[in-house]
Enzyme design. Structure first.
Site, PDB file in Angstrom:
ATOM      1  N   TRP A 163      48.630  44.249  44.853  1.00  0.00           N
ATOM      2  CA  TRP A 163      49.441  43.039  44.995  1.00  0.00           C
ATOM      3  C   TRP A 163      50.820  43.414  45.528  1.00  0.00           C
ATOM      4  CZ3 TRP A 163      46.097  43.923  40.871  1.00  0.00           C
ATOM      5  CH2 TRP A 163      45.022  43.037  40.775  1.00  0.00           C
ATOM      6  N   HIS A 182      49.444  36.187  42.695  1.00  0.00           N
ATOM      7  CA  HIS A 182      48.123  35.586  42.480  1.00  0.00           C
ATOM      8  C   HIS A 182      48.253  34.521  41.379  1.00  0.00           C
ATOM      9  CE1 HIS A 182      47.031  39.070  39.443  1.00  0.00           C
ATOM     10  NE2 HIS A 182      48.247  38.652  39.286  1.00  0.00           N
ATOM     11  N   ARG A 208      52.937  37.190  48.978  1.00  0.00           N
ATOM     12  CA  ARG A 208      52.807  38.651  49.000  1.00  0.00           C
ATOM     13  C   ARG A 208      53.655  39.226  50.112  1.00  0.00           C
ATOM     14  NH1 ARG A 208      46.492  39.863  47.482  1.00  0.00           N
ATOM     15  NH2 ARG A 208      46.516  38.475  45.685  1.00  0.00           N
ATOM     16  N   GLN A 222      45.706  29.991  46.159  1.00  0.00           N
ATOM     17  CA  GLN A 222      44.531  30.475  45.426  1.00  0.00           C
ATOM     18  C   GLN A 222      44.126  29.413  44.422  1.00  0.00           C
ATOM     19  OE1 GLN A 222      45.389  34.185  43.428  1.00  0.00           O
ATOM     20  NE2 GLN A 222      44.653  35.394  45.160  1.00  0.00           N
ATOM     21  N   VAL A 265      39.228  42.139  34.389  1.00  0.00           N
ATOM     22  CA  VAL A 265      37.824  41.774  34.101  1.00  0.00           C
ATOM     23  C   VAL A 265      36.965  43.035  33.964  1.00  0.00           C
ATOM     24  CG1 VAL A 265      37.747  39.437  35.059  1.00  0.00           C
ATOM     25  CG2 VAL A 265      37.498  41.399  36.594  1.00  0.00           C
ATOM     26  N   ALA A 308      36.323  34.848  34.415  1.00  0.00           N
ATOM     27  CA  ALA A 308      37.445  34.374  35.232  1.00  0.00           C
ATOM     28  C   ALA A 308      37.088  34.601  36.688  1.00  0.00           C
ATOM     29  CB  ALA A 308      38.714  35.141  34.881  1.00  0.00           C
TER      30      ALA A 308
END
Ligand code: DAH
Length: 341
Positions: A163, A182, A208, A222, A265, A308
């Site tokens: 990122w 994000h 970004r 997003q 995740v 997610a």
């Protein structure tokens, strides 16, 4: 006595003349007629001139009185003449002289429309809404702790390189702010403020610090998704996301899940879809919420689980409409935008 009578008659004559002239000018509608009217009343041999001639034998005081009355009338009539002449001229220039086809269709009025990014965003939100998701929004200026730490991306962790973040200057004692790179920080905010079961999507703008090319913009949108409950498993995730893809891209859409890494995740996946053309296009990142993330918000990973996902809205629109340059979205080119009316 005779002279007095003459004076009175002359005054009446002037009054009648005024009445006659003001009435007749009202009915005039051509430039030719107004010219005749002028000659008739105030021309060199007109009625007013003649009148001046007619009382030249009267006494001087009477001459003066009649003279000034006649002059006054002359001025009034001259003024009327000028006004009427101007009105006729103006009117004439307003009348369409060229041929005009009244049956031709009119010029279309150009109206604005919803930006393709927002159209796509609404479409995606509507689809998830039908699948039982609530819609939330969150801050674009975010703290580093929400943007990274609480999502299991500690300071100096190499994953932060993914990122390319734009940092915001410290304001007095508010430190470590970023323009969110994000929408994932909203996972934390939602879990901190709501009890499971949770089923939400969060659309929003992201930033970004990166060079732009056909597939990268420094700002884009997003949509984040989060489901938390007891007994949520990977299959629930696959089924939900597959159903979503079919709603947006059509019933024939195929979906493929492959391993990918995102610190928040475990396991993590990227979902690609096979829609229309014979190629797989990556649509989103997804995965089962990492136990550490659940613990960071005070949820027991032995009791709760969830999944997610996050997808780029412009990216979804590019796949759906076959757009090959993300920069088209923000170039403000009418030729591009009008295709989405
Ligand atoms: N936040 C990720 C990104 O910006 C996208 C993402 C991947 C979101 C996986 C998720 C996820 O929620 O599970 O690249």
């Amino acid at each position: 006595m005779v002279i007095l009578l003459a004076l009175k008659n002359n005054k009446t004559y002037l009054e009648n003349l005024q009445l006659e002239a003001t009435n007749s000018i009202k009915t005039i509608s051509s430039e030719e007629d107004i010219e005749n009217w002028r000659i008739d009343y105030i021309g060199r041999k007109g009625k007013i001139s003649n009148f001046f001639q007619s009382f030249k034998d009267l006494k001087p005081e009477e001459k003066n009185e009649l003279g000034s009355l006649a002059n006054k009338l002359k001025n009034t009539l001259e003024k009327l003449y000028k006004e009427k002449q101007k009105a006729l001229k103006d009117n004439k220039s307003n009348i369409q002289t060229e041929f005009f086809d009244f049956t031709l269709p009119g010029t279309p009025i150009s109206t604005g429309s919803i930006h393709p990014t927002n159209q796509m965003m609404q479409e995606i939100c509507t689809a998830f809404n039908k699948l039982g998701f609530n819609i939330f929004e969150g801050p674009e200026i975010e703290s580093e702790s929400y943007a990274f730490d609480k999502l299991n991306i500690p300071t100096n962790h190499p994953a932060r390189d993914i990122w390319d973040t734009i940092y915001v200057n410290d304001v007095e004692n508010i430190k470590s702010l970023v323009l969110r790179p994000h929408t994932s920080p909203m996972q934390i905010r939602i879990m901190e403020n709501n009890e499971p079961p949770i089923r939400v999507v969060i659309p929003g703008k992201c930033y970004r610090y990166e060079a732009t090319d056909n597939t990268h913009e420094w700002h884009f949108h997003q949509i984040e998704g989060l489901v938390i409950d007891k007994n949520i498993n990977f299959l629930n995730m696959k089924a939900t996301l597959f159903e979503f893809a079919r709603m947006i891209f059509g019933d024939d859409t195929k979906a493929r899940f492959r391993c990918d890494f995102f610190p928040f995740v475990e396991p993590g996946a990227e979902m690609s879809i096979n829609f229309k053309q014979n190629e797989w296009l990556e649509l989103m990142g997804a995965g089962m919420v990492h136990p550490k993330v659940l613990m960071n918000v005070g949820l027991d990973p032995e009791i709760y689980s969830g999944f997610a996902f996050g997808l780029g809205i412009e990216r979804a629109a590019m796949i759906k409409y076959g757009i090959d340059n993300i920069r088209d979205f923000y170039a403000n080119d009418y030729q591009f935008l009008k295709q989405f009316k």
